[in-house]
Write a protein that holds these residues in place. Sequence first.
Motif, short mmCIF file in Angstrom:
data_model
loop_
_atom_site.label_atom_id
_atom_site.label_comp_id
_atom_site.label_asym_id
_atom_site.label_seq_id
_atom_site.Cartn_x
_atom_site.Cartn_y
_atom_site.Cartn_z
N LEU A 9 0.83 -1.20 0.00
CA LEU A 9 0.00 0.00 0.00
C LEU A 9 0.86 1.26 0.00
CD1 LEU A 9 -2.96 -1.02 2.31
CD2 LEU A 9 -2.86 -0.94 -0.18
N ILE A 10 2.02 1.18 0.67
CA ILE A 10 2.91 2.34 0.68
C ILE A 10 3.54 2.56 -0.70
CG2 ILE A 10 5.03 3.30 1.69
CD1 ILE A 10 4.33 1.60 4.22
N LEU A 11 3.91 1.45 -1.35
CA LEU A 11 4.65 1.55 -2.62
C LEU A 11 3.80 1.30 -3.85
CD1 LEU A 11 7.80 -0.51 -1.55
CD2 LEU A 11 7.60 1.97 -1.63
N SER A 12 2.47 1.21 -3.69
CA SER A 12 1.64 0.70 -4.79
C SER A 12 1.81 1.47 -6.09
CB SER A 12 0.17 0.70 -4.38
OG SER A 12 -0.27 2.03 -4.25
N LYS A 13 2.09 2.76 -5.99
CA LYS A 13 2.23 3.56 -7.22
C LYS A 13 3.36 3.00 -8.09
CE LYS A 13 2.58 8.33 -8.52
NZ LYS A 13 3.23 9.57 -8.07
N ASN A 14 4.52 2.73 -7.45
CA ASN A 14 5.65 2.17 -8.20
C ASN A 14 5.32 0.80 -8.74
OD1 ASN A 14 7.37 4.28 -7.67
ND2 ASN A 14 7.89 3.45 -5.67
N ILE A 15 4.66 -0.02 -7.93
CA ILE A 15 4.48 -1.41 -8.30
C ILE A 15 3.53 -1.54 -9.48
CG2 ILE A 15 3.63 -3.65 -7.52
CD1 ILE A 15 4.59 -2.90 -4.73
N VAL A 16 2.34 -0.93 -9.37
CA VAL A 16 1.36 -1.08 -10.45
C VAL A 16 1.90 -0.49 -11.75
CG1 VAL A 16 -0.96 -0.49 -11.19
CG2 VAL A 16 -0.56 -1.18 -8.84
N ILE A 36 -3.67 -5.19 -16.13
CA ILE A 36 -2.69 -4.13 -16.35
C ILE A 36 -1.91 -4.37 -17.64
CG2 ILE A 36 -0.56 -3.17 -15.39
CD1 ILE A 36 -2.02 -3.54 -12.61
N LEU A 37 -1.59 -5.63 -17.93
CA LEU A 37 -0.89 -5.93 -19.19
C LEU A 37 -1.78 -5.60 -20.39
CD1 LEU A 37 0.89 -9.35 -18.49
CD2 LEU A 37 1.94 -7.11 -18.78
N LEU A 38 -3.05 -6.02 -20.33
CA LEU A 38 -3.95 -5.77 -21.45
C LEU A 38 -4.19 -4.27 -21.63
CD1 LEU A 38 -6.64 -8.58 -21.12
CD2 LEU A 38 -4.78 -8.43 -22.76
N MET A 39 -4.24 -3.55 -20.51
CA MET A 39 -4.44 -2.10 -20.58
C MET A 39 -3.32 -1.42 -21.34
SD MET A 39 -5.87 -0.84 -16.98
CE MET A 39 -5.29 0.82 -17.29
N ALA A 40 -2.08 -1.89 -21.09
CA ALA A 40 -0.94 -1.31 -21.80
C ALA A 40 -1.15 -1.48 -23.29
CB ALA A 40 0.36 -1.98 -21.36
N GLY A 41 -1.65 -2.65 -23.70
CA GLY A 41 -1.92 -2.88 -25.11
C GLY A 41 -3.05 -2.00 -25.62
N MET A 42 -4.09 -1.86 -24.80
CA MET A 42 -5.25 -1.08 -25.23
C MET A 42 -4.91 0.41 -25.37
SD MET A 42 -8.23 -2.82 -22.96
CE MET A 42 -8.86 -4.45 -23.31
N MET A 43 -4.04 0.89 -24.48
CA MET A 43 -3.69 2.30 -24.55
C MET A 43 -2.81 2.59 -25.76
SD MET A 43 -3.37 3.67 -20.66
CE MET A 43 -2.20 2.49 -20.08
#
Lengths: 285, 304
Positions: free
Chosen positions: A268-275, B185-192
């Motif tokens: 939760l702290i690092l989620s921006k980097n991870i996602v 998230i992988l598919l989104m990268a493709g869609m964008m």
Amino acid sequence: MTERERKERNSVHARRAVAYTVLTIISFLCLFWFYVLFINATRSNGELSRGFTAIPSTHLFENLNNLFHGSLPVLRGMLNSLIIASLSALLSTYFSTMTAYAIQVYDFKLKKFLFTFILAIMMIPTQVTALGFVQLVRNMKLLNSFIPLIVPTIAAPVTFFYMKQYMEANLPSALIEAARIDGAGELRTFNSIATPLMRPAIAVQAIFTFVSSWNNYFIPSLVLSSDNKKTLPILIAQLRAADWLKFDMGQVYAMIAFSIFPVIIVYLILSKNIVGGVTAGGVKE
Amino acid sequence: MTSNKKSRITSYNKWGYIFLIPFMVVFVVFQLIPLVTTIYNSFFENYMSGLKQVGPNFIGLKNYVQLLTQGDLLKYFKNTMIMWIAGFIPQILLSLLLGAWFTNPSLKLKGQRFFKTVIYLPNLIMASAFSMLFFTLFANTGPVNSILVNIGIFKEPYQFMSHAGTVRGLVAMMNCLMWFGNTTILLMAGMMGISDSLYEAAEVDGATPTQIFFRITLPLLKPIFIYVVVTSLIGGLQMFDVPQILTNGTGDPMRTSMTLIMYLNKHLYSKNYGLAGALSVLLLILTGILSLIVFRTTAKDELK
């Protein structure tokens, strides 16, 4: 025309409502299990046997205390997991950056071949070589040692590939040239010019390597067998194999929570980097 | 002067090899040698019969023959595939839907960061702990049964762990939960990566959102879609932690949830190195073929 516009706006509103509803249900399905885990970790064995309630109780610290003084070496396991995962993250990112740097910055005969080669071995699953790996580790007298779990992460093709992608966009060759003109050695240039520029990529990959090492069960369970070396996933398996009906269920939930919640908090702290990092290097558009 | 410069450049470039040494040494020691010895083992009879060691004796391809004709290999392969498919179909549908919604410019969904954070969360959870959690939650005396009995769906606790369908279903559900965020998230990268002008043109021509999705998004998404399917299949073949912990390594009921890697793990623990080797090699070949498909499609994509 205005009729059509109004219709369209209504349809967007309707679709948005559907989207939010579905997203809420899905989020609920993702979080529900962890919510129940949290609730149950706070309840005593007696309360747990009386069925489920949605309100947390007051026995969290009691359960944790019982767990730490119980038969499973949980704190030791966490320390072992921490040591292995941190050192893996450190070695893997440093040497993957170095490998990527070799391919990115220099020109040599086997460069193309070696690059293709590293990409080709990316898909070999660790399970497939597990037999030979365990035999090798036994011959090296490294069973029950952390070395065979840490050192192999130096050759991490996926991390390498991410670093290479990041370098292509973020490491100007002019900087390296400048460092050379200033008389810096190659290793020094790499350590003091290249790695600082790679810091964001290193951070993302360090997190991923740490998490996958932290969660790893298959290989550690084949290498580690003495109690003071076991990692958390092995202890979880041991808990599962125990005659758990006789167990204090409050402790069982506390153990699971103890393995899961630290990662959730860090996430939760690092989620921006991870996602953001999932796609940044892995997929080419 | 020029020759001096040239020699300096070549002396720089030797550092390319030097910097590759750590990777190559570790790769050779911890991956290549184990791979070779694994393959080597697969041609030998080498197991424990009680306390007595049998072999190693060279027996050619007999391990392979035994695996493919006698054991339950095909059954375990089937189990693995059933659980993978049962988890993957909802996973890919969910990911396509969420990806299309998140990237849709006319929807402009708010709170995207929150939803993405939530759906990606299960991917980072220790699979063994997650599986243990499900085991306790779905136990006969666990909270799920307690809830289901309380709201009157069941009269008495349902024994989730005693039915092939529910054990496989739980494994599939866990895999789906753990991976659909990553896939989204992988598919989104493709869609964008698909140009907005295509969507705008389609909207001007009066295409409905459904038509746009099936006629524009899906066809253009094909390379990354194949990438996702095949890498997920490779991951599915390696399915281990979740069913292993859920069933305590037995693959119960009646070994209907025993996967290929659980089978491999069993041979490794019982020190039947011949069969373990042959099984590894079969898995390696299967993975190799699948990887080739990924490389082919992504390479084609890059050529365009």
